[in-house]
Design a protein around this motif. Structure first.
Motif, PDB file in Angstrom:
ATOM      1  N   GLU A   6       0.682  -1.177  -0.138  1.00 33.95           N
ATOM      2  CA  GLU A   6       0.100  -0.048  -0.023  1.00 33.95           C
ATOM      3  C   GLU A   6       0.655   1.159   0.019  1.00 33.95           C
ATOM      4  O   GLU A   6       1.815   1.415   0.719  1.00 33.95           O
ATOM      5  N   LEU A   7       0.527   2.180  -0.728  1.00 34.02           N
ATOM      6  CA  LEU A   7       1.322   3.487  -0.999  1.00 34.02           C
ATOM      7  C   LEU A   7       1.052   4.182   0.349  1.00 34.02           C
ATOM      8  O   LEU A   7      -0.279   4.451   0.840  1.00 34.02           O
ATOM      9  N   THR A   8       2.069   5.039   0.917  1.00 30.45           N
ATOM     10  CA  THR A   8       1.851   5.923   1.753  1.00 30.45           C
ATOM     11  C   THR A   8       1.386   7.194   1.268  1.00 30.45           C
ATOM     12  O   THR A   8       1.101   7.411   0.269  1.00 30.45           O
ATOM     13  N   HIS A   9       0.941   8.001   2.151  1.00 34.34           N
ATOM     14  CA  HIS A   9       0.122   9.257   1.841  1.00 34.34           C
ATOM     15  C   HIS A   9       1.149  10.033   0.850  1.00 34.34           C
ATOM     16  O   HIS A   9       0.741  10.583  -0.247  1.00 34.34           O
ATOM     17  N   LEU A  10       2.536  10.322   1.373  1.00 36.73           N
ATOM     18  CA  LEU A  10       3.459  10.974   0.394  1.00 36.73           C
ATOM     19  C   LEU A  10       3.497  10.426  -1.103  1.00 36.73           C
ATOM     20  O   LEU A  10       3.910  10.893  -1.923  1.00 36.73           O
ATOM     21  N   GLN A  11       3.547   8.981  -0.904  1.00 42.17           N
ATOM     22  CA  GLN A  11       3.932   8.205  -2.597  1.00 42.17           C
ATOM     23  C   GLN A  11       2.702   8.228  -3.409  1.00 42.17           C
ATOM     24  O   GLN A  11       2.791   8.585  -4.257  1.00 42.17           O
ATOM     25  N   ARG A  12       1.606   8.429  -2.564  1.00 46.35           N
ATOM     26  CA  ARG A  12       0.234   8.500  -3.275  1.00 46.35           C
ATOM     27  C   ARG A  12       0.106  10.190  -3.897  1.00 46.35           C
ATOM     28  O   ARG A  12      -0.206  10.188  -5.080  1.00 46.35           O
ATOM     29  N   GLN A  13       0.638  11.007  -3.354  1.00 47.78           N
ATOM     30  CA  GLN A  13       0.768  12.269  -3.624  1.00 47.78           C
ATOM     31  C   GLN A  13       1.796  12.431  -4.679  1.00 47.78           C
ATOM     32  O   GLN A  13       1.332  13.174  -5.943  1.00 47.78           O
ATOM     33  N   PHE A  14       2.842  11.924  -4.545  1.00 52.63           N
ATOM     34  CA  PHE A  14       4.021  11.973  -5.641  1.00 52.63           C
ATOM     35  C   PHE A  14       3.492  11.347  -6.886  1.00 52.63           C
ATOM     36  O   PHE A  14       3.668  11.675  -8.017  1.00 52.63           O
ATOM     37  N   ALA A  15       2.897  10.174  -6.623  1.00 50.95           N
ATOM     38  CA  ALA A  15       2.363   9.397  -8.010  1.00 50.95           C
ATOM     39  C   ALA A  15       1.160  10.311  -8.761  1.00 50.95           C
ATOM     40  O   ALA A  15       0.987  10.220 -10.071  1.00 50.95           O
ATOM     41  N   GLU A  16       0.181  11.061  -8.028  1.00 53.74           N
ATOM     42  CA  GLU A  16      -0.536  11.742  -8.813  1.00 53.74           C
ATOM     43  C   GLU A  16       0.296  12.934  -9.350  1.00 53.74           C
ATOM     44  O   GLU A  16      -0.451  13.229 -10.698  1.00 53.74           O
ATOM     45  N   GLU A  17       1.014  13.600  -8.739  1.00 51.03           N
ATOM     46  CA  GLU A  17       1.677  14.588  -9.544  1.00 51.03           C
ATOM     47  C   GLU A  17       2.362  14.304 -10.550  1.00 51.03           C
ATOM     48  O   GLU A  17       2.812  14.942 -11.449  1.00 51.03           O
ATOM     49  N   HIS A  18       3.136  13.121 -10.692  1.00 51.46           N
ATOM     50  CA  HIS A  18       3.643  12.432 -11.904  1.00 51.46           C
ATOM     51  C   HIS A  18       2.982  11.751 -12.782  1.00 51.46           C
ATOM     52  O   HIS A  18       3.794  10.973 -13.620  1.00 51.46           O
ATOM     53  N   GLN A  19       1.814  11.571 -12.697  1.00 52.26           N
ATOM     54  CA  GLN A  19       1.139  10.657 -13.499  1.00 52.26           C
ATOM     55  C   GLN A  19       1.148  10.817 -15.064  1.00 52.26           C
ATOM     56  O   GLN A  19       1.134   9.892 -15.776  1.00 52.26           O
ATOM     57  N   ASP A  20       1.508  12.130 -15.242  1.00 46.12           N
ATOM     58  CA  ASP A  20       1.468  12.488 -16.714  1.00 46.12           C
ATOM     59  C   ASP A  20       2.863  11.478 -17.477  1.00 46.12           C
ATOM     60  O   ASP A  20       2.974  11.284 -18.604  1.00 46.12           O
ATOM     61  N   TYR A  44       4.588   1.591 -13.046  1.00 43.23           N
ATOM     62  CA  TYR A  44       4.855   2.956 -12.640  1.00 43.23           C
ATOM     63  C   TYR A  44       4.548   3.180 -11.001  1.00 43.23           C
ATOM     64  O   TYR A  44       5.556   3.836 -10.309  1.00 43.23           O
ATOM     65  N   LEU A  45       3.660   2.664 -10.340  1.00 45.56           N
ATOM     66  CA  LEU A  45       3.692   2.483  -8.881  1.00 45.56           C
ATOM     67  C   LEU A  45       4.619   2.022  -8.207  1.00 45.56           C
ATOM     68  O   LEU A  45       5.027   2.344  -7.083  1.00 45.56           O
ATOM     69  N   HIS A  46       5.267   0.849  -8.763  1.00 48.18           N
ATOM     70  CA  HIS A  46       6.502   0.101  -8.079  1.00 48.18           C
ATOM     71  C   HIS A  46       7.563   1.293  -8.132  1.00 48.18           C
ATOM     72  O   HIS A  46       8.285   1.122  -7.365  1.00 48.18           O
ATOM     73  N   ALA A  47       7.833   1.950  -9.410  1.00 49.03           N
ATOM     74  CA  ALA A  47       8.577   3.091  -9.295  1.00 49.03           C
ATOM     75  C   ALA A  47       8.585   3.890  -8.498  1.00 49.03           C
ATOM     76  O   ALA A  47       9.669   4.568  -7.758  1.00 49.03           O
ATOM     77  N   VAL A  48       7.345   4.309  -8.160  1.00 48.55           N
ATOM     78  CA  VAL A  48       7.074   5.434  -7.080  1.00 48.55           C
ATOM     79  C   VAL A  48       7.541   4.821  -5.698  1.00 48.55           C
ATOM     80  O   VAL A  48       8.505   5.482  -5.134  1.00 48.55           O
ATOM     81  N   GLN A  49       7.514   3.590  -5.443  1.00 50.41           N
ATOM     82  CA  GLN A  49       7.604   3.081  -4.224  1.00 50.41           C
ATOM     83  C   GLN A  49       9.119   3.203  -3.913  1.00 50.41           C
ATOM     84  O   GLN A  49       9.675   3.210  -3.000  1.00 50.41           O
ATOM     85  N   GLU A  50       9.707   2.434  -4.933  1.00 52.19           N
ATOM     86  CA  GLU A  50      11.128   2.195  -5.089  1.00 52.19           C
ATOM     87  C   GLU A  50      11.969   3.664  -5.020  1.00 52.19           C
ATOM     88  O   GLU A  50      12.817   3.901  -4.034  1.00 52.19           O
ATOM     89  N   TYR A  51      11.424   4.581  -5.550  1.00 52.24           N
ATOM     90  CA  TYR A  51      12.159   5.870  -5.688  1.00 52.24           C
ATOM     91  C   TYR A  51      11.915   6.543  -4.416  1.00 52.24           C
ATOM     92  O   TYR A  51      12.707   7.354  -3.654  1.00 52.24           O
ATOM     93  N   ASP A  52      10.961   6.381  -3.624  1.00 54.45           N
ATOM     94  CA  ASP A  52      10.646   7.048  -2.406  1.00 54.45           C
ATOM     95  C   ASP A  52      11.517   6.085  -1.232  1.00 54.45           C
ATOM     96  O   ASP A  52      11.874   6.832  -0.500  1.00 54.45           O
ATOM     97  N   GLU A  53      11.587   4.961  -1.370  1.00 51.29           N
ATOM     98  CA  GLU A  53      12.184   3.932  -0.311  1.00 51.29           C
ATOM     99  C   GLU A  53      13.547   3.676  -0.426  1.00 51.29           C
ATOM    100  O   GLU A  53      14.134   3.158   0.465  1.00 51.29           O
TER     101      GLU A  53
END
Length: 178
Positions: A6-20, A44-53
């Motif tokens: 499950e994405l954290t709040h910050l990860q969700r926010q980051f994913a939404e900002e970079h969805q383009d 894409y979502l896996h990249a968001v998590q890895e980039y954050d973690e």
């Protein structure tokens, strides 16, 4: 690839900002969004998590990581879709072949094979009756074309465990005099 969690709040926010990034990737590859969005979004979502973690990835641009992960998902999708078992040709019994013959004319003995098919089916039912419910489910999944890795995911176990179960089933069935 690690499993998504499950994405954290910050990860969700980051994913939404970079969805383009997802749309730019699909556009660059010339792929229709309605057909491929659901395939690449997991990368894409896996990249968001890895980039954050993983702080070591911060030296790269996020889009580089995302494009790599989405490309991996696309490659796996193509490999899955192009397996020979998913490309089997189908023929209608009413369709003419290249020689101008129907399937019945091309294979006149196919109805005689029904008796052999029935005997095979009865034998298969007898063999399946010797297995536990879990083993039967594993056999059905294998017959449906799943790999041992996919079966292991279904049963939440390892590939080694699944291979061992199949090996023990074969040994048990060869010991029986069916």
């Amino acid at each position: 690839m690690k499993r998504l969690h499950e994405l954290t709040h910050l990860q969700r926010q980051f994913a939404e900002e970079h969805q383009d990034t997802v749309f730019r990737f699909l556009s660059h590859k010339g792929l229709p969004v309605e057909d491929y969005y659901d395939i690449v979004i997991f990368g894409y979502l896996h990249a968001v998590q890895e980039y954050d973690e993983n702080p070591a990835l911060s030296r790269f641009r996020f889009s580089t990581i995302a494009w790599t992960k989405m490309g991996d998902c696309l490659g796996k999708h193509y490999a899955y879709e192009n397996k020979p078992k998913r490309k089997a040709p189908t023929v209608s019994i009413h369709t003419y072949t290249r020689n101008g013959l129907t399937l019945d004319e091309l294979l006149p003995d196919r109805r005689k094979d029904l008796q052999a098919q029935t005997a095979d089916r009865l034998f298969a039912m007898e063999v399946l009756s010797c297995l536990t419910e879990t083993e039967r489910q594993m056999v059905y999944l294998k017959a449906d074309g799943l790999t041992c890795r996919e079966i292991a995911e279904v049963f939440s176990t390892t590939v080694h465990s699944i291979n061992g179960r199949f090996r023990r089933m074969r040994m048990r069935l060869t010991e029986m005099d069916l």
